[in-house]
Structure formats: structure tokens, C-alpha cells
Design an enzyme around this catalytic site. Structure first.
Site, PDB file in Angstrom:
ATOM      1  N   ASP A  81      -2.781  -1.833  -3.052  1.00 49.25           N
ATOM      2  CA  ASP A  81      -3.101  -1.123  -4.296  1.00 49.25           C
ATOM      3  C   ASP A  81      -4.374  -0.292  -4.169  1.00 49.25           C
ATOM      4  OD1 ASP A  81      -2.812  -0.345  -6.898  1.00 49.25           O
ATOM      5  OD2 ASP A  81      -3.608  -2.179  -7.771  1.00 49.25           O
ATOM      6  N   SER A 138       7.864  -0.075  -5.703  1.00 47.31           N
ATOM      7  CA  SER A 138       8.520  -0.948  -6.681  1.00 47.31           C
ATOM      8  C   SER A 138       9.544  -0.143  -7.484  1.00 47.31           C
ATOM      9  CB  SER A 138       7.484  -1.545  -7.637  1.00 47.31           C
ATOM     10  OG  SER A 138       7.028  -0.547  -8.533  1.00 47.31           O
ATOM     11  N   THR A 139      10.445  -0.846  -8.169  1.00 52.12           N
ATOM     12  CA  THR A 139      11.425  -0.132  -9.007  1.00 52.12           C
ATOM     13  C   THR A 139      10.688   0.636 -10.104  1.00 52.12           C
ATOM     14  OG1 THR A 139      11.717  -2.143 -10.299  1.00 52.12           O
ATOM     15  CG2 THR A 139      13.356  -1.732  -8.615  1.00 52.12           C
ATOM     16  N   ASN A 185       7.913   2.181  -9.733  1.00 51.45           N
ATOM     17  CA  ASN A 185       7.262   3.377  -9.181  1.00 51.45           C
ATOM     18  C   ASN A 185       8.084   4.660  -9.358  1.00 51.45           C
ATOM     19  OD1 ASN A 185       5.707   1.578  -6.411  1.00 51.45           O
ATOM     20  ND2 ASN A 185       4.834   2.170  -8.379  1.00 51.45           N
TER      21      ASN A 185
HETATM   22  C1  FPP Z   1      -0.299   1.622  -4.610  1.00 50.75           C
HETATM   23  O1  FPP Z   1      -1.417   2.428  -4.863  1.00 50.75           O
HETATM   24  C2  FPP Z   1       0.452   2.082  -3.442  1.00 50.75           C
HETATM   25  C3  FPP Z   1       1.753   2.493  -3.439  1.00 50.75           C
HETATM   26  C4  FPP Z   1       2.573   2.534  -4.668  1.00 50.75           C
HETATM   27  C5  FPP Z   1       2.424   2.993  -2.227  1.00 50.75           C
HETATM   28  C6  FPP Z   1       1.999   2.373  -0.926  1.00 50.75           C
HETATM   29  C7  FPP Z   1       2.436   3.256   0.187  1.00 50.75           C
HETATM   30  C8  FPP Z   1       1.773   3.427   1.357  1.00 50.75           C
HETATM   31  C9  FPP Z   1       0.561   2.688   1.734  1.00 50.75           C
HETATM   32  C10 FPP Z   1       2.271   4.415   2.356  1.00 50.75           C
HETATM   33  C11 FPP Z   1       3.577   4.171   2.990  1.00 50.75           C
HETATM   34  C12 FPP Z   1       3.769   2.800   3.486  1.00 50.75           C
HETATM   35  C13 FPP Z   1       4.500   2.451   4.560  1.00 50.75           C
HETATM   36  C14 FPP Z   1       4.749   1.033   4.782  1.00 50.75           C
HETATM   37  C15 FPP Z   1       5.048   3.405   5.517  1.00 50.75           C
HETATM   38  P1  FPP Z   1      -1.478   3.198  -6.252  1.00 50.75           P
HETATM   39  O2  FPP Z   1      -0.877   4.546  -6.071  1.00 50.75           O
HETATM   40  O3  FPP Z   1      -0.834   2.368  -7.303  1.00 50.75           O
HETATM   41  O4  FPP Z   1      -3.007   3.316  -6.494  1.00 50.75           O
HETATM   42  P2  FPP Z   1      -3.742   3.372  -7.908  1.00 50.75           P
HETATM   43  O5  FPP Z   1      -3.556   2.025  -8.548  1.00 50.75           O
HETATM   44  O6  FPP Z   1      -5.153   3.647  -7.535  1.00 50.75           O
HETATM   45  O7  FPP Z   1      -3.111   4.483  -8.699  1.00 50.75           O
END
Ligand code: FPP
Length: 249
Positions: A21, A66-67, A69
Site C-alpha cells: 500500500d 483487488s476487485t 480496484n
Molecule cells: C496500492 O497502492 C497498490 C496497488 C493497488 C497496486 C500494486 C501494484 C504494484 C506494486 C505493481 C505491480 C505488481 C506486480 C506484482 C507486478 P495505492 O495505489 O492504493 O496507494 P495509495 O493508498 O497511496 O493511493
């Protein structure tokens, strides 16, 4: 000295799960696009996977999408899918050379074609590897996973294949995406948020939870080892009392 040197290698968790996160906030705080945070988050994925492999963690589950997202702005969802495709395609050789096996949990059938294709190729190529099992949670919802298991079990009860008394914890576990995989002993979430967010609700029942302050793109191997070290210094009582779990006689 690395925290790694302080770890008891006989008590490494067999399964570590991570909620990665803080990518968006990390980028926004630097005046950059959120997608830049996700792209930099791939570096942290490498760090965590390398650290897990070095200390022989058998299963590493990463909550990648996640779903819920899907509800993000269209450009971010498309960017994340694109990043996933490029990362898998670009890393598959390295995963294979490092004996990593790639698997997924979640409803991957609903992912874009290009994404499904790269995943299938990488899963096939790495299927015989014996090192760390990298489990990507993609289009994953724990409530959906549990509902899906309940439906499968209910159908078997309805058809008379099994009776009500056959519904055990083990049967439920066998109907989850994680069938055959031990529950995580440790779950790490970055960015200072303290919640589970529909992730492995059944499987985390007795997991130790570690909340790191850092945003995911800043998470390093050393942070991973630090989380394992903290885990090793917890007392896991599973509902018992301290003297029971510490009584080796
Ligand atoms: C949460 O941060 C992160 C995600 C929803 C996506 C995670 C994806 C990666 C690290 C890249 C791809 C991964 C792989 C395994 C190839 P957020 O966007 O919710 O952050 P925030 O809470 O600060 O908005």
C-alpha cells in the site's frame, strides 16, 4: 550489520502475505503521477521477493489488484494492467532463473486478454520450479473467495455428495483459492494503514500482523527482514496461555 543476520533460520514463516500500500501517495507527495508510484512499486516487489527467496520463505502472496480496484479512474486501471503485462513479460526469465514459481489467486478470467496471456505463459514456464512460490492476488476479493467456496460446498450438500457434518475447516480451506497452501504466519501492510481490506480473511485468522510506516515503493529487503525479525519476537499463543506454548516438556 543486516537484520537478516539476527534471524533464526529455523523459524522462518512458510508463508508471508503483503498488502503493498501507498504507491499513489508516494508519487503524489513528489508531485508525480500515481502510476509512477506503481511503476516504482515493482522495484519493491523485487526487493521483497529476493529477501523472501534468500531466507527460504516458501510462499509469498502479494495483493496486486483487488476487485475494488476496478473502481479507480480508467487511466489508472489501464496503467496498472499495462504495468502488470510488461512486468510479467520482462521478469519471467529472471523469475525462472531464480527458481521462483509464479501462481495467482483471484478471478483472473476477468483480466484483460494480454494480462491473462502473459500470466499463463509465466505460470507454465515456472511451474516446475522449487524455490519461492510467488502468489499474485489479482482481481481478488476474500469475501468473493469465501462465497465461492460456500456455493461449491452447498452444491455438494444439495446433491447429496456430502452431508452437513462433512463441512470442516479443512473442507472450507480446500475450496478456497489457497487450497494446499499453508495459511500465512505473517501479514505485512505498508503505508501505515491498519486494516485488512478484504484480503485473505479466512487465512489470516491466526496470522501475526505487521504494519510498516513506509510507503510500498520505499520498502526494501531490510524492511522485509525487519518484519520477519519482529514476527520471530512475537509469542504465538493460538488462544492458549503463555506457559502452554512455552512448555517444551
Ligand atoms: C496500492 O497502492 C497498490 C496497488 C493497488 C497496486 C500494486 C501494484 C504494484 C506494486 C505493481 C505491480 C505488481 C506486480 C506484482 C507486478 P495505492 O495505489 O492504493 O496507494 P495509495 O493508498 O497511496 O493511493
Amino acid at each position: 550489520m543486516s537484520v537478516k543476520d539476527k534471524l533464526d533460520l529455523n523459524r522462518i514463516p512458510s508463508h508471508v502475505a503483503i498488502i503493498m500500500d501507498g504507491n499513489g501517495r508516494w508519487a503524489q507527495e513528489q508531485g508525480k503521477m500515481r502510476l509512477f508510484g506503481h511503476a516504482t512499486g515493482v522495484e519493491a516487489v523485487r526487493e521483497a521477493l529476493t529477501a523472501a527467496s534468500e531466507i527460504n520463505v516458501k510462499h509469498l502472496t502479494l495483493y496486486a489488484f483487488s476487485t475494488e480496484n476496478w473502481n479507480r479512474p480508467k487511466e489508472e486501471v489501464e496503467g496498472l494492467m499495462d504495468l502488470l503485462v510488461k512486468t510479467i513479460a520482462g521478469e519471467v526469465e529472471s523469475l525462472h532463473n531464480n527458481d521462483v514459481r509464479l501462481t495467482t489467486i483471484g478471478n483472473t478470467n476477468e483480466l484483460p486478454d494480454a494480462c491473462r496471456f502473459e500470466l499463463q505463459e509465466a505460470i507454465k514456464k515456472t511451474s516446475k520450479n522449487k524455490g519461492t512460490n510467488l502468489i499474485l492476488a489479482l482481481n481478488y476479493s476474500s469475501k468473493y473467495e469465501i462465497r465461492r467456496a460456500i456455493k461449491a460446498i452447498a452444491a455438494d450438500v444439495k446433491s447429496g455428495t456430502i452431508g452437513l457434518n462433512d463441512i470442516t475447516d479443512e473442507l472450507i480451506q480446500n475450496n478456497l483459492y489457497t487450497a494446499g497452501i499453508p495459511d500465512p504466519e505473517l501479514m505485512i501492510r505498508t503505508s501505515g494503514e491498519i486494516r485488512i481490506s478484504n484480503f485473505l480473511l479466512w487465512q489470516l485468522a491466526y496470522s501475526e500482523l505487521h504494519f510498516a510506516q513506509k510507503y510500498w515503493p520505499d520498502f526494501t529487503k531490510e524492511d522485509f527482514f525487519q518484519a520477519i525479525y519482529a514476527y520471530q519476537n512475537r509469542e504465538r499463543r493460538f488462544g492458549m496461555i503463555s506457559s502452554q506454548v512455552n512448555d517444551n516438556s
